[in-house]
Design an enzyme around this catalytic site. Structure first.
Site, mmCIF file in Angstrom:
data_model
loop_
_atom_site.group_PDB
_atom_site.id
_atom_site.type_symbol
_atom_site.label_atom_id
_atom_site.label_comp_id
_atom_site.label_asym_id
_atom_site.label_seq_id
_atom_site.Cartn_x
_atom_site.Cartn_y
_atom_site.Cartn_z
ATOM 1 N N HIS A 15 1.191 -0.868 0.171
ATOM 2 C CA HIS A 15 0.151 -0.013 -0.205
ATOM 3 C C HIS A 15 1.170 1.712 0.094
ATOM 4 O O HIS A 15 2.186 0.893 -0.194
ATOM 5 C CB HIS A 15 -0.767 -0.136 1.109
ATOM 6 C CG HIS A 15 -0.076 -0.117 2.723
ATOM 7 N ND1 HIS A 15 0.367 1.345 2.966
ATOM 8 C CD2 HIS A 15 -0.278 -1.069 3.542
ATOM 9 C CE1 HIS A 15 0.431 1.166 4.422
ATOM 10 N NE2 HIS A 15 0.679 -0.237 4.323
ATOM 11 N N ALA A 16 0.379 2.479 -0.183
ATOM 12 C CA ALA A 16 0.735 3.664 -0.184
ATOM 13 C C ALA A 16 2.536 3.920 0.504
ATOM 14 O O ALA A 16 3.819 4.307 0.449
ATOM 15 C CB ALA A 16 0.273 5.449 -0.159
#
Length: 89
Positions: A15-16
């Protein structure tokens, strides 16, 4: 060209935050780096956060990282170690 495979260890996948850490680490190397799921042909530039996030790599997925250039082995081994560490999560 140098390639190596591993499995995404962290429960939230790339994810980010871990993707940003990955891209920052990849950017330190001169060689061309690509990442893909081992069962798919499509690969993404491992130095592009947009391309990396678009892959949507999840926990437990097996990926292959390839490098092409002078520092390919060091780059691939370093990034595989980062993935294997689970990004500290």
């Amino acid at each position: 060209m140098y390639a190596k495979s591993t499995t995404i260890k962290n429960k939230t996948g790339l994810h980010a935050r871990p993707a940003a850490d990955f891209v920052a680490a990849a950017g330190k190397f001169q060689c061309k780096l690509n990442i893909r799921r081992t069962n798919e042909e499509e690969s993404a530039n491992a130095k592009s956060i947009i391309r990396l996030l678009a892959l949507g790599l999840s926990h437990g997925e097996e990926i292959e990282l390839t490098g092409a250039g002078d520092d390919e082995k060091e780059a691939v081994d370093s990034l595989i170690a980062l993935i294997d560490s689970g990004f500290g999560e």
